[in-house]
Design a protein around this motif. Structure first.
Motif, PDB file in Angstrom:
ATOM      1  N   ASP B 225       0.818  -1.219   0.000  1.00  0.00           N
ATOM      2  CA  ASP B 225       0.000   0.000   0.000  1.00  0.00           C
ATOM      3  C   ASP B 225       0.854   1.272   0.000  1.00  0.00           C
ATOM      4  OD1 ASP B 225       0.853  -0.406   2.563  1.00  0.00           O
ATOM      5  OD2 ASP B 225      -1.132  -0.374   3.478  1.00  0.00           O
ATOM      6  N   HIS B 226       2.096   1.155   0.422  1.00  0.00           N
ATOM      7  CA  HIS B 226       2.989   2.320   0.310  1.00  0.00           C
ATOM      8  C   HIS B 226       3.213   2.696  -1.157  1.00  0.00           C
ATOM      9  CE1 HIS B 226       4.270   2.327   4.573  1.00  0.00           C
ATOM     10  NE2 HIS B 226       4.810   3.507   4.299  1.00  0.00           N
ATOM     11  N   LEU B 227       3.466   1.688  -1.973  1.00  0.00           N
ATOM     12  CA  LEU B 227       3.687   1.971  -3.395  1.00  0.00           C
ATOM     13  C   LEU B 227       2.427   2.563  -4.025  1.00  0.00           C
ATOM     14  CD1 LEU B 227       5.341   1.855  -5.991  1.00  0.00           C
ATOM     15  CD2 LEU B 227       4.764  -0.583  -6.187  1.00  0.00           C
ATOM     16  N   GLU B 228       1.302   2.002  -3.664  1.00  0.00           N
ATOM     17  CA  GLU B 228       0.043   2.514  -4.212  1.00  0.00           C
ATOM     18  C   GLU B 228      -0.193   3.971  -3.805  1.00  0.00           C
ATOM     19  OE1 GLU B 228      -3.554  -0.131  -4.739  1.00  0.00           O
ATOM     20  OE2 GLU B 228      -4.290   1.177  -3.148  1.00  0.00           O
ATOM     21  N   ALA B 229       0.032   4.269  -2.539  1.00  0.00           N
ATOM     22  CA  ALA B 229      -0.171   5.649  -2.074  1.00  0.00           C
ATOM     23  C   ALA B 229       0.799   6.598  -2.777  1.00  0.00           C
ATOM     24  CB  ALA B 229       0.006   5.731  -0.563  1.00  0.00           C
ATOM     25  N   ALA B 230       2.021   6.141  -2.981  1.00  0.00           N
ATOM     26  CA  ALA B 230       3.015   6.994  -3.631  1.00  0.00           C
ATOM     27  C   ALA B 230       2.630   7.285  -5.079  1.00  0.00           C
ATOM     28  CB  ALA B 230       4.397   6.341  -3.563  1.00  0.00           C
TER      29      ALA B 230
END
Lengths: 334, 334
Positions: B225-230
């Motif tokens: 989810d970090h990659l998605e948020a970024a």
């Protein structure tokens, strides 16, 4: 003053668009101002990217507005000109499609090429061909000897991308498409080394069979499970040109992302999104190369021409989203 | 002949590893052959990338084998040398961690720097610092004025990446970490402009608050989810260095991928996976720059040193996977 008709976005589609999302609207156009030409459109383009522009989402171009006309690539014949050097009967390339007539600012005159249908300026010689060129050679840095996979390979951009790969020395070119007829087109007419019908199931297995030594370049027109399968199939230092994701445009909810994106680390993959208009300074040289291939018969500009003019445009667009086209789809305006 | 001990992979973890996946094994080492040194390890490294190597998956390095010793970065003190110019007491950097003694081929001698703990050769001056450097400056092409987001920012690589961003002129450096203490470390000691605790919920909202004008570079240590948020937070032409995905390593099933990967097209994003060892030819110049920053006190080499030697190593590794470390975690061998 010219009485004409144009197509408006009547409402924003939720998922798959329907006829009800569009409206044909009558309109009177004034005489052209200085620097303008009044044109009667003879071809208009229907393209996948138009679908996400129907959502109320900020992107690289503003979304279409409800109650306003759509736009897109078109070829018009000059009816009245207030541009130096442009006379009635001349053809111009412009962005005011989805209407029968348009007032075009600073129109770009088209020089028809002997033996090449003028509609190819919306396809292989236009945005479509340039998108394929930029994506494959600039974004994915395709090199001689690469194995290249193109999804949506029977579509407007995919059909050109796969052929450029071959012409530029790819070792193997593989395509996916959505019917047995399209698969046959790819291998029999467009020179793909292998192709498969993604509707036949297990993409991983089909891709592995078509490219047993893996792929070096993936040209993504489809997104979703195609992107995931390609990441799994990629060799080290593989490159993905992210051109579009037609499988996703009509999904009301965000679809699953590639679960295997973590493989990009160990495989040192590069995934790169792009918009063709960023590369406009190089269009002339790219178009020259595309034109030379086309003139020599090395590049086949597959095209689906829909007759029926503006009244057929919405239906053509909806059909294109469902894969009714092979190659570039254009609507001919009578 | 030296009697020593080493840690083997006893079984492959399914999801989170446990003590039961490891075994301490006694072993006798022969005398060094010509060109080898027998070393006693004084520090060994525990790193996130070791976890995926415990799966039976082909990657850029072969997986660890069940019944065989683990390996990884280590610093050893020479006990017996059959290498010209290398004497007992000298320190060497090598790859045979997870054991008390090792026979090292072609050992690379370390020159301790006055005032710099030798363990930093496993961290800021070693693979960790070089990974941060390569990812940020080469893969993500960070430029002066960029807004940079680093996930796992209190970890070994993240803590250096964020500081390099600042030292190279980023306009704003934002980090995520897994506790209030780590967040405070980032802003109070490591010079991040803003930081947040990802456990506090809604990553999108927290990232938008920390970087209200969006981000230009994302250094991904976490994935998921970090990659998605970024991706959602990224500005046009944003660049992602895919370094690792610690959030994914212990999931038995493939986790969801970024549902918004399609945004990469309109935003013209580039996502690039990398392995630091591909860039070895440039390590000397990179290490010089890192060393100069460190010597000048501009770069803080945060470190978690675990005492207890080999018997503490598995516990240290498992703790690191759960975020027990700040900065680089090393195990000191008594």
């Amino acid at each position: 003053m010219v009485a004409t008709r144009e197509i408006h976005l009547a409402s924003r589609p939720d998922g798959w668009p329907t006829e009800a999302n569009f409206a044909v609207v009558d309109r009177d156009l004034p005489a052209p101002a200085d620097g303008q030409a009044l044109v009667r459109n003879v071809y208009m383009s229907v393209d996948p990217y138009m679908r996400p522009r129907m959502n109320d989402v900020k992107s690289y171009v503003p979304p279409f507005q409800v109650g306003e006309p759509l736009d897109g690539g078109a070829i018009g014949e000059v009816v009245e000109s207030r541009v130096d050097g442009l006379a009635p009967g001349d053809l111009v390339l412009h962005r005011l499609g989805w209407r029968e007539h348009a007032l075009v600012d600073r129109p770009r005159r088209l020089e028809p090429i002997e033996g090449v249908p003028v509609s190819h300026y919306l396809g292989a010689l236009g945005s479509t061909g340039l998108t394929a060129y930029v994506g494959l050679l600039e974004m994915a840095s395709m090199r001689e000897g690469d194995t290249v996979f193109v999804s949506g390979a029977a579509g407007a951009v995919g059909s050109i991308a796969g052929q450029i790969a071959r012409l530029r020395g790819a070792a193997r070119v593989v395509g996916s498409a959505g019917s047995a007829e399209k698969v046959a087109l790819l291998t029999d007419k467009l020179g793909f080394d292998a192709a498969f019908d993604y509707r036949d199931g297990d993409l991983y297995r089909q891709l592995a069979a078509a490219a047993p030594d893996g792929i070096d370049v993936y040209f993504d027109n489809v997104g979703g499970d195609h992107l995931e399968a390609a990441i799994t199939a990629m060799n080290d230092y593989g490159r993905v040109a992210l051109c579009g994701s037609i499988s996703q445009y009509n999904q009301a909810k965000p679809p699953p992302g590639p679960r295997n994106i973590g493989l990009a680390v160990g495989k040192r993959l590069t995934l790169r999104g792009f918009i063709v208009s960023d590369h406009a300074s190089r269009f002339p040289e790219m178009a020259r190369e595309l034109g030379a291939w086309l003139a020599a018969g090395d590049l086949v500009a597959e095209e689906t021409v829909v007759d029926g003019g503006l009244d057929a445009a919405v239906d053509a667009f909806l059909g294109m989203l469902r894969g009714a086209n092979t190659g570039k789809m254009v609507v001919r305006m009578p």
